[in-house]
Design a protein around this motif. Structure first.
Motif, PDB file in Angstrom:
ATOM      1  N   ALA A  90     -22.037  46.433  -8.900  1.00 24.92           N
ATOM      2  CA  ALA A  90     -20.813  46.014  -9.586  1.00 24.92           C
ATOM      3  C   ALA A  90     -20.561  44.517  -9.444  1.00 24.92           C
ATOM      4  O   ALA A  90     -20.015  43.883 -10.360  1.00 24.92           O
ATOM      5  CB  ALA A  90     -19.620  46.799  -9.047  1.00 24.92           C
ATOM      6  N   GLN A  96     -25.925  44.261 -14.489  1.00 26.34           N
ATOM      7  CA  GLN A  96     -25.649  45.701 -14.461  1.00 26.34           C
ATOM      8  C   GLN A  96     -26.581  46.471 -15.392  1.00 26.34           C
ATOM      9  O   GLN A  96     -27.023  47.577 -15.052  1.00 26.34           O
ATOM     10  CB  GLN A  96     -24.189  45.973 -14.835  1.00 26.34           C
ATOM     11  N   TRP A 122     -24.116  57.405 -11.009  1.00 23.35           N
ATOM     12  CA  TRP A 122     -22.874  56.639 -11.102  1.00 23.35           C
ATOM     13  C   TRP A 122     -23.034  55.437 -12.016  1.00 23.35           C
ATOM     14  O   TRP A 122     -22.156  55.156 -12.843  1.00 23.35           O
ATOM     15  CB  TRP A 122     -22.450  56.181  -9.708  1.00 23.35           C
ATOM     16  N   CYS A 123     -24.145  54.716 -11.883  1.00 22.33           N
ATOM     17  CA  CYS A 123     -24.374  53.536 -12.729  1.00 22.33           C
ATOM     18  C   CYS A 123     -24.583  53.935 -14.191  1.00 22.33           C
ATOM     19  O   CYS A 123     -24.169  53.202 -15.102  1.00 22.33           O
ATOM     20  CB  CYS A 123     -25.582  52.750 -12.213  1.00 22.33           C
ATOM     21  N   GLU A 126     -21.155  54.497 -15.553  1.00 19.63           N
ATOM     22  CA  GLU A 126     -20.342  53.283 -15.603  1.00 19.63           C
ATOM     23  C   GLU A 126     -20.872  52.274 -16.622  1.00 19.63           C
ATOM     24  O   GLU A 126     -20.095  51.656 -17.361  1.00 19.63           O
ATOM     25  CB  GLU A 126     -20.299  52.648 -14.216  1.00 19.63           C
ATOM     26  N   TYR A 127     -22.188  52.100 -16.677  1.00 17.64           N
ATOM     27  CA  TYR A 127     -22.793  51.100 -17.561  1.00 17.64           C
ATOM     28  C   TYR A 127     -23.750  51.741 -18.563  1.00 17.64           C
ATOM     29  O   TYR A 127     -24.750  51.146 -18.956  1.00 17.64           O
ATOM     30  CB  TYR A 127     -23.545  50.057 -16.731  1.00 17.64           C
ATOM     31  N   LYS A 179     -17.310  59.690 -18.679  1.00 12.59           N
ATOM     32  CA  LYS A 179     -17.297  58.261 -18.984  1.00 12.59           C
ATOM     33  C   LYS A 179     -18.157  57.926 -20.201  1.00 12.59           C
ATOM     34  O   LYS A 179     -17.839  57.005 -20.967  1.00 12.59           O
ATOM     35  CB  LYS A 179     -17.772  57.467 -17.764  1.00 12.59           C
ATOM     36  N   ARG A 183     -18.158  55.592 -23.971  1.00 13.33           N
ATOM     37  CA  ARG A 183     -19.156  54.538 -24.062  1.00 13.33           C
ATOM     38  C   ARG A 183     -20.196  54.821 -25.122  1.00 13.33           C
ATOM     39  O   ARG A 183     -20.819  53.891 -25.641  1.00 13.33           O
ATOM     40  CB  ARG A 183     -19.831  54.328 -22.705  1.00 13.33           C
ATOM     41  N   LYS A 234     -13.855  51.025 -17.123  1.00  8.43           N
ATOM     42  CA  LYS A 234     -14.729  50.612 -16.031  1.00  8.43           C
ATOM     43  C   LYS A 234     -13.927  50.341 -14.769  1.00  8.43           C
ATOM     44  O   LYS A 234     -12.792  49.889 -14.820  1.00  8.43           O
ATOM     45  CB  LYS A 234     -15.512  49.349 -16.426  1.00  8.43           C
ATOM     46  N   MET A 235     -14.563  50.627 -13.653  1.00 17.37           N
ATOM     47  CA  MET A 235     -13.936  50.378 -12.359  1.00 17.37           C
ATOM     48  C   MET A 235     -13.854  48.882 -12.099  1.00 17.37           C
ATOM     49  O   MET A 235     -14.763  48.136 -12.456  1.00 17.37           O
ATOM     50  CB  MET A 235     -14.736  51.053 -11.248  1.00 17.37           C
TER      51      MET A 235
END
Length: 374
Positions: A90, A96, A122-123, A126-127, A179, A183, A234-235
């Motif tokens: 992050a 990322q 997790w990645c 998130e991305y 998520k 996205r 996003k966090m």
């Protein structure tokens, strides 16, 4: 060689690491991690994490190092290592996409390391949007081609069905699916709902609740659109320096709490000096507001504990003092002298024998009641 010699050499290498040789020595530690015994890998991973936190030859080098470490010893790491890896990714602004592409490829090659699986999932959640784009070569490394939405979703579905994943990893998969609904394109929403459905009958209450709530958010119509986008954003990037300061402050407070005395300060009954009796009633949850009376009157107090208070029996000295207190307050006579040490038998009170100290108090109460009746 002897294992003790290896451990000493490892400690020496760890102490020799600095900003100039961090790359070379970290590479040697990773090579040793491959052949190290299983019970030594956890300590070695912890030392590598400490090196990455203290020294850094670059953001890309740090990401490559931690991904390699998770690929080798992902099963010997705890949750703190996975959290640290997520923080590193992050904080690596602009990398990322590279980190997510490499984690996904590493997951496709070997999914037996649970730590790698958790960080990769997790990645991806998130991305995941950057997986749909080509990743150019970074600092002389190799680039990665773009992936399709269905390929990414199917990979997560495969991870949720692996035999070595636990409930925590499955919960991370559910979060990643949710998520990706904001996205990826809206067409993937139906596919995510279909994959969430089996978890509504899971034996785990946590997975049941997550899948049911996520399904409501996806099938609730337009009323949840604005809320869903905000919830699945996003966090924020964590400040590593602030985390270290907060952790150090917490450790200092914990040390102060441990160093402090857990027992309450001794309370003197009559204000005399030298009393050392402990308030047992306050420790055991009784009436802690009233101080524990001393054995003597007002002179030097005794350090012995009153067994009558411990076993719930009536204490003779306080009752007599309470009965005499009104007459003393009304008269101007001087204070009586200190009482002589009593030979009261405490064992008789413990075994429910009559308490002789209560008799004078009862006689005085009867004498006060007789003038009122006449």
């Amino acid at each position: 060689p002897d294992i003790s010699i290896r451990q000493r050499a490892l400690e020496l290498v760890f102490q020799l690491v600095n900003e100039q040789n961090v790359v070379a020595l970290t590479s040697e530690l990773l090579n040793y991690l491959v052949v190290a015994q299983v019970d030594h890998k956890a300590g070695l991973v912890s030392k590598i994490i400490q090196i990455l936190e203290k020294y850094s030859a670059g953001k890309k080098w740090r990401i490559d190092t931690i991904i390699t470490m998770l690929s080798i010893a992902g099963n010997e790491t705890d949750e703190s290592v996975a959290r640290t890896a997520i923080i590193f990714v992050a904080q690596s602004e602009g990398l990322q996409g590279y980190a997510t592409h490499r984690l996904l490829r590493s997951l496709q090659e070997d999914s037996s390391q649970l730590g790698l699986v958790q960080v990769a999932i997790w990645c991806i959640g998130e991305y995941g949007a950057q997986l749909l784009l080509d990743c150019p070569a970074v600092e002389g490394g190799s680039g990665y081609a773009a992936l399709g939405e269905q390929e990414v979703l199917n990979l997560l579905d495969k991870c949720s069905r692996m035999h070595n994943v636990d409930i925590t990893t499955k919960a991370i998969v559910l979060n990643a699916w949710m998520k990706l609904t904001v996205r990826f394109s809206p067409s993937c929403r139906d596919h995510v709902i279909k994959m969430l459905k089996p978890f509504q009958k899971s034996m785990s209450l946590e997975l049941q609740q997550r899948s049911s709530e996520y399904t409501v958010l996806l099938t609730g119509g337009g009323q949840w659109d604005s809320l869903r986008t905000e919830l699945l954003d996003k966090m924020p990037v964590l400040d590593e320096a602030a985390i270290r300061e907060r952790r150090a402050a917490f450790d200092d407070n914990t040390f102060d709490d441990r160093s402090a005395s857990p027992l309450p300060s001794p309370t003197v009954a009559g204000g005399g000096a030298g009393a050392g009796g402990l308030d047992i009633a306050g420790i055991l949850g009784g009436g802690g507001s009233s101080p524990m009376p001393a054995a003597g009157g007002g002179g030097g107090g005794s350090s012995l504990l009153d067994l009558d208070d411990i076993f719930g029996m009536g204490a003779p000295a306080p009752v007599a003092a309470a009965a005499v207190a009104p007459s003393q307050a009304s008269s101007n006579s001087p204070a009586p002298a200190a009482a002589a040490p009593s030979n009261h038998d405490l064992l008789s009170d413990i075994f429910s024998m009559p308490a002789p100290a209560l008799v004078p108090a009862q006689q005085q109460q009867q004498q006060q009641q007789q003038p009122q009746s006449q």
